[in-house]
Design an enzyme around this catalytic site. Structure first.
Site, PDB file in Angstrom:
ATOM      1  N   PHE A 106       3.335   0.340   4.981  1.00  0.00           N
ATOM      2  CA  PHE A 106       4.043  -0.836   5.820  1.00  0.00           C
ATOM      3  C   PHE A 106       3.082  -2.194   5.619  1.00  0.00           C
ATOM      4  O   PHE A 106       3.121  -3.064   6.529  1.00  0.00           O
ATOM      5  CB  PHE A 106       4.140  -0.754   7.495  1.00  0.00           C
ATOM      6  N   HIS A 107       2.854  -2.530   4.290  1.00  0.00           N
ATOM      7  CA  HIS A 107       1.809  -3.717   4.125  1.00  0.00           C
ATOM      8  C   HIS A 107       2.279  -4.672   3.070  1.00  0.00           C
ATOM      9  O   HIS A 107       1.427  -4.879   2.073  1.00  0.00           O
ATOM     10  CB  HIS A 107       0.311  -3.210   4.073  1.00  0.00           C
ATOM     11  N   PRO A 108       3.682  -4.988   3.144  1.00  0.00           N
ATOM     12  CA  PRO A 108       4.109  -5.942   1.943  1.00  0.00           C
ATOM     13  C   PRO A 108       3.565  -7.172   1.964  1.00  0.00           C
ATOM     14  O   PRO A 108       3.423  -8.010   3.008  1.00  0.00           O
ATOM     15  CB  PRO A 108       5.570  -6.097   1.979  1.00  0.00           C
ATOM     16  N   HIS A 167       0.875  -1.037   0.046  1.00  0.00           N
ATOM     17  CA  HIS A 167       0.048  -0.055   0.034  1.00  0.00           C
ATOM     18  C   HIS A 167       1.000   1.262   0.020  1.00  0.00           C
ATOM     19  O   HIS A 167       1.611   1.587   1.025  1.00  0.00           O
ATOM     20  CB  HIS A 167      -0.773  -0.089   1.383  1.00  0.00           C
TER      21      HIS A 167
END
Length: 556
Positions: free
Chosen positions: A473-475, A298
């Site tokens: 911070f959403h890999p 994101h």
């Protein structure tokens, strides 16, 4: 010389993060299985981990944070973006912003439609409910007996109320539960907290598991590779205190190292693209094209506003008296800003009119700073951040060297598609429209960033996105689940071409969910634990084969 850890384990879990702590708990509940849990970072003793607002400190602390950095991003003016990831017990659940969001039900139905039976929303809803004790009690959507505590914020902030009212002016209704029947709307987030303290997976799942004699936890143990007997994974090697060590797994090795390091460990162990491994001198054990591919994340932009009234967290933190007051609030009543963090309000909306469900998410914070977790401004300020929920751009994560202590090359490839650029521009336009509503007008002195000088045309907004956007911070996706040639694991999360090896973390998500990823990673681990135990009862080791039923192989 490699030292063998005394004894043998049924399961070895690599990574004590959001997923790994869940596995450690669920696999030891019966007392039948001996489990080893490896974590590269230290124990979660840093006090800032447990105070909700403390993620402003841990977000850049190298002791508990991997502090990754991307390669230069070609569509973001070749900027390198900072990627924080948890490096302690609890992983990123110990350093994140505490927001509890599951995503849209259609996200999981899309996983199932890709050829992953058992992963639709109706399949995963029991996993979400089983994982939580929600302060609202049990319902069709929520649980009241799970390890993870989920709480309402418990206050009504004037800025957030104005934000919600402003959204209503734009036709976006108020919602009381982003994880209920309708995600679309604006409201207050729920947080993974309990009585003013963070409820990480370390303090919920792992804390109770550590009381069992059949669990062994090693911190400071940096995994360096997998041990194989033929195609069967039989153990793990790691480095701890300068010493190389290893242990044997009788049943399975479970990679729960996250979207960055699970593919890294697979490649170090010879599972990946031959053309990438051979130049590094790594013998190819299983040629698998998808390892490290399909990276999704994101991307967000942050708009900052000067506030007309001293009601922001900036004001609380600016003076010694203010800091003392909120400190006493937390110490005496476990309430106030320290107990609820920064991001209070949220919104899910459709920036593009043709979207079938929300395509952007907003986080409304009562604090402002030049960077995420940076020093608060010396003026009354607040932040509206907007991220695209389901990007079509795809990136990759691959080894730079064969040294397991070196970080891999992270290439998110943000804004590579016209669709992603259009959503980010439309989302930025929606952000400004929301801040120009009648409800917000009494609180806004000026737009600090990007500022009034930036026009409202698409080109100016896209340039702002290219210049200022950062990760939220959403890999996910780098060991994707599916039946096709690009997938790494099957629907039971077994690594194709191997036996006794699974990946259980956000890397298996074939598509990014429409929201924060911590709750989904926990649900993935809840689901996986059931699959692992069921396969263990079946008894036979199997090799995961693509496109057909798994076949039994000799364990040797």
């Amino acid at each position: 010389m490699t030292r063998d850890l005394e004894g043998e384990f049924d399961y070895i879990i690599v990574g004590a993060g959001s997923a790994g702590c869940v596995l450690a708990d669920r696999l030891t509940e019966s007392g039948e299985h001996r489990v080893l849990l490896l974590e590269a970072g230290p124990p979660d003793r840093n006090p800032w981990i447990h105070i909700p607002i403390g993620y402003g400190k841990t977000m850049t602390d190298p002791v508990v944070n991997w502090r990754f950095e991307t390669e230069p991003e070609p569509h973001l003016h070749d900027r390198r973006l900072y990627w924080p990831r948890g490096r302690t017990l609890g992983g990123s659940s110990s350093i994140n912003g505490l927001i509890y969001v599951r995503g849209h039900p259609a996200d999981y139905d899309a996983w199932a439609a890709l050829g992953n039976p058992g992963w639709g929303h109706d399949d995963l809803l029991p996993c979400f409910r089983r994982s939580e004790t929600n302060s609202r009690g049990a319902s069709a959507w929520h649980g009241d007996a799970g390890p993870m505590h989920v709480s309402d914020i418990g206050i009504r902030h004037p800025l957030v109320e104005a934000f919600i009212a402003g959204a209503a002016e734009l036709g976006i209704p108020r919602t009381e539960d982003f994880n209920g029947p309708r995600q679309e709307g604006s409201g207050y987030y729920q947080l993974t907290t309990r009585r003013g303290l963070r409820s990480s997976t370390a303090r919920s799942y792992l804390a109770r598991a550590r009381r069992r004699p059949n669990l062994k936890v090693l911190t400071g143990a940096h995994a360096t590779g997998l041990v194989f007997d033929g195609l069967r994974a039989t153990g793990v090697t790691w480095r701890r205190g300068g010493q190389d060590e290893r242990a044997r797994a009788r049943r399975e090795v479970l990679l729960a190292a996250g979207a960055i390091q699970s593919p890294q460990i697979l490649e170090l162990s010879g599972i990946g693209q031959p053309e990438r491994l051979a130049p590094l001198g790594i013998p190819v054990r299983v040629p698998t094209h998808g390892v490290g591919e399909n990276l999704q994340d994101h991307l967000q932009v942050r708009l900052i506003y000067r506030c007309t009234q001293p009601v922001t967290t900036n004001d609380d933190l600016r003076t010694p008296w203010g800091r003392a007051r909120i400190g006493l609030q937390w110490l005496l009543r476990r309430s106030g800003p320290l107990a609820i963090g920064i991001q209070l309000g949220g919104l899910f909306a459709r920036a593009l009119p043709e979207a079938d469900r929300p395509d952007v998410q907003f986080h409304f914070g009562t604090i402002s700073a030049d960077a995420v977790a940076g020093k608060p401004h010396d003026f009354s300020g607040f932040t509206l951040s907007m991220c695209q929920l389901r990007p079509s751009s795809r990136g990759s994560i691959h080894l730079k060297t064969r040294d397991p202590l070196n970080a891999p090359a992270i290439r998110p490839n943000y804004l590579a598609t016209e669709h992603d650029r259009a959503v980010m521009v439309a989302g930025t336009r929606l952000s400004r429209a929301l801040m120009r509503t009648h409800a917000m007008a009494p609180f806004i002195a000026a737009e600090h960033k990007p500022g009034a000088a930036m026009g409202d045309d698409d080109a100016a907004m896209l340039e702002f996105v290219r210049r200022e956007s950062v990760t939220i911070f959403h890999p996910v996706g780098t060991c994707a689940m599916g039946p096709d040639e690009d997938a790494v694991v099957d629907a039971r999360l077994r690594v194709y071409g191997t036996a006794g090896l699974r990946v259980v973390d956000a890397s298996i998500m074939p598509l990014l969910v429409s929201g924060n990823t911590n709750a989904p990673a926990i649900a993935v681990a809840e689901k996986a634990a059931g699959l692992i135990l069921a396969d263990g009862r079946a008894g036979a080791p199997v090799i995961a084969r693509r496109g057909r039923q798994a076949e039994t192989i000799d364990a040797a």
